[in-house]
Scaffold this motif. Sequence first.
Motif, short mmCIF file in Angstrom:
data_model
loop_
_atom_site.label_atom_id
_atom_site.label_comp_id
_atom_site.label_asym_id
_atom_site.label_seq_id
_atom_site.Cartn_x
_atom_site.Cartn_y
_atom_site.Cartn_z
N LEU A 149 15.99 19.51 -42.31
CA LEU A 149 15.96 19.48 -43.77
C LEU A 149 14.86 20.43 -44.22
O LEU A 149 13.77 20.47 -43.62
CB LEU A 149 15.66 18.08 -44.32
CG LEU A 149 16.85 17.11 -44.45
CD1 LEU A 149 17.26 16.58 -43.09
CD2 LEU A 149 16.48 15.95 -45.38
N GLN A 150 15.14 21.19 -45.24
CA GLN A 150 14.13 21.99 -45.93
C GLN A 150 14.02 21.45 -47.35
O GLN A 150 15.03 21.34 -48.06
CB GLN A 150 14.52 23.47 -45.96
CG GLN A 150 14.51 24.13 -44.61
CD GLN A 150 14.94 25.59 -44.66
OE1 GLN A 150 15.46 26.06 -45.67
NE2 GLN A 150 14.72 26.31 -43.58
N ILE A 151 12.80 21.11 -47.74
CA ILE A 151 12.59 20.51 -49.06
C ILE A 151 11.67 21.41 -49.87
O ILE A 151 10.57 21.76 -49.42
CB ILE A 151 12.01 19.09 -48.93
CG1 ILE A 151 12.99 18.21 -48.14
CG2 ILE A 151 11.76 18.49 -50.32
CD1 ILE A 151 12.45 16.85 -47.79
N TYR A 152 12.16 21.81 -51.03
CA TYR A 152 11.43 22.67 -51.95
C TYR A 152 11.13 21.90 -53.23
O TYR A 152 11.84 20.95 -53.59
CB TYR A 152 12.28 23.89 -52.34
CG TYR A 152 12.67 24.83 -51.23
CD1 TYR A 152 12.05 26.06 -51.08
CD2 TYR A 152 13.72 24.51 -50.36
CE1 TYR A 152 12.44 26.95 -50.08
CE2 TYR A 152 14.11 25.38 -49.35
CZ TYR A 152 13.47 26.60 -49.22
OH TYR A 152 13.86 27.48 -48.24
N VAL A 153 10.11 22.35 -53.95
CA VAL A 153 9.82 21.85 -55.29
C VAL A 153 9.54 23.06 -56.18
O VAL A 153 8.93 24.04 -55.73
CB VAL A 153 8.63 20.87 -55.31
CG1 VAL A 153 8.36 20.38 -56.72
CG2 VAL A 153 8.91 19.67 -54.39
N THR A 154 9.98 23.00 -57.41
CA THR A 154 9.75 24.11 -58.33
C THR A 154 8.26 24.30 -58.59
O THR A 154 7.47 23.35 -58.58
CB THR A 154 10.48 23.89 -59.67
OG1 THR A 154 10.21 22.56 -60.16
CG2 THR A 154 11.97 24.07 -59.51
N ARG A 155 7.89 25.55 -58.82
CA ARG A 155 6.50 25.89 -59.11
C ARG A 155 6.13 25.43 -60.51
O ARG A 155 6.99 25.33 -61.39
CB ARG A 155 6.30 27.40 -58.98
CG ARG A 155 6.70 27.95 -57.61
CD ARG A 155 6.53 29.46 -57.56
NE ARG A 155 7.11 30.02 -56.35
CZ ARG A 155 6.53 30.03 -55.16
NH1 ARG A 155 5.32 29.49 -55.03
NH2 ARG A 155 7.13 30.55 -54.10
N GLN A 156 4.85 25.15 -60.70
CA GLN A 156 4.38 24.78 -62.02
C GLN A 156 4.65 25.94 -62.99
O GLN A 156 4.36 27.10 -62.69
CB GLN A 156 2.87 24.46 -61.99
CG GLN A 156 2.34 23.83 -63.27
CD GLN A 156 2.92 22.44 -63.53
OE1 GLN A 156 3.35 21.75 -62.60
NE2 GLN A 156 2.94 22.04 -64.78
N GLY A 157 5.21 25.63 -64.15
CA GLY A 157 5.56 26.65 -65.14
C GLY A 157 7.06 26.85 -65.26
O GLY A 157 7.53 27.35 -66.28
N PHE A 158 7.83 26.47 -64.23
CA PHE A 158 9.28 26.53 -64.34
C PHE A 158 9.77 25.43 -65.28
O PHE A 158 9.31 24.30 -65.20
CB PHE A 158 9.93 26.37 -62.97
CG PHE A 158 11.44 26.31 -63.01
CD1 PHE A 158 12.18 27.46 -63.19
CD2 PHE A 158 12.10 25.09 -62.88
CE1 PHE A 158 13.57 27.41 -63.24
CE2 PHE A 158 13.48 25.03 -62.92
CZ PHE A 158 14.22 26.20 -63.10
N ASP A 159 10.71 25.76 -66.16
CA ASP A 159 11.20 24.80 -67.15
C ASP A 159 12.68 24.50 -66.87
O ASP A 159 13.56 25.29 -67.24
CB ASP A 159 11.04 25.36 -68.56
CG ASP A 159 11.39 24.35 -69.64
OD1 ASP A 159 11.85 23.25 -69.30
OD2 ASP A 159 11.21 24.67 -70.83
N PRO A 160 12.99 23.37 -66.25
CA PRO A 160 14.39 23.03 -65.94
C PRO A 160 15.24 22.80 -67.18
O PRO A 160 16.47 22.80 -67.08
CB PRO A 160 14.28 21.74 -65.12
CG PRO A 160 12.86 21.68 -64.65
CD PRO A 160 12.06 22.35 -65.74
N THR A 161 14.61 22.61 -68.33
CA THR A 161 15.40 22.36 -69.54
C THR A 161 15.95 23.64 -70.14
O THR A 161 16.89 23.59 -70.94
CB THR A 161 14.56 21.62 -70.61
OG1 THR A 161 13.51 22.49 -71.08
CG2 THR A 161 13.95 20.35 -70.05
N THR A 162 15.41 24.80 -69.76
CA THR A 162 15.86 26.06 -70.35
C THR A 162 16.23 27.12 -69.32
O THR A 162 16.85 28.12 -69.67
CB THR A 162 14.77 26.65 -71.27
OG1 THR A 162 13.59 26.91 -70.49
CG2 THR A 162 14.43 25.69 -72.40
N GLU A 163 15.85 26.92 -68.04
CA GLU A 163 16.05 27.95 -67.02
C GLU A 163 16.95 27.47 -65.90
O GLU A 163 16.84 26.33 -65.46
CB GLU A 163 14.70 28.35 -66.42
CG GLU A 163 13.67 28.90 -67.40
CD GLU A 163 12.35 29.17 -66.74
OE1 GLU A 163 12.27 30.15 -65.97
OE2 GLU A 163 11.40 28.38 -66.96
#
Length: 222
Positions: A149-163
């Motif tokens: 398994l490879q588990i990633y997390v979005t970087r601070q500053g990424f906006d899932p509501t618009t991007e």
Amino acid sequence: MSCHDHVLAPRWALRALAVLAAVVVGLVPWTDTASAHGSVIDPASRNYGCWLRWGSDFQNPAMQQQDPMCWQAWQDDTNAMWNWNGLYRENVGGNHRAFIPDGQLCSAGHTADGRYKSMDVPGRWKKTDVRRDFTVHLRDQALHGADYLQIYVTRQGFDPTTERLGWGDLELIKTTGRYAPTSDIRVDVSAPGRSGHHVVYTIWKASHADQVYYICSDVNFS
């Protein structure tokens, strides 16, 4: 009553049951049992969460206001939720970035003829509250096991509501070894320095074949 009458009644009953069965099949959404494989159930993947919250009430118009991202997903393709455990690609050969373009990470590159493309839509998806240290729980229904398994997390500053999610928005926080076939795989991870809405992106390489699952889960770092 004649012997002929005794034979006729069961035939009419069978015909009535056949008609009723046809009506029921027409009303119940089709689910492909062959795709019953697995997904991340905690933090819930986008389509698993939609199925969990609305699977028994998916025609309720209240969903449009209470859970708008799930609403748009149900309107787009109901089978994306009924088959929450079938979001995978085959014959990737480990070349994840070559097969899954930016903006299509949550649908595994529009896999299954685009069935899951609504998973890529930015918006206010329902989130699971987590701390910096949390556990990813994968439900392996078909007991495929895992090569990794490879588990990633979005970087601070990424906006899932618009991007829409791209590879450059992610930080790899965990790569595991192999797991023997089991119904539940749990992986402890740590993602410090984050707050608010983020996406946990899990790549699950099943052991039984060149079959890879690409899973988006929305979380809130409190």
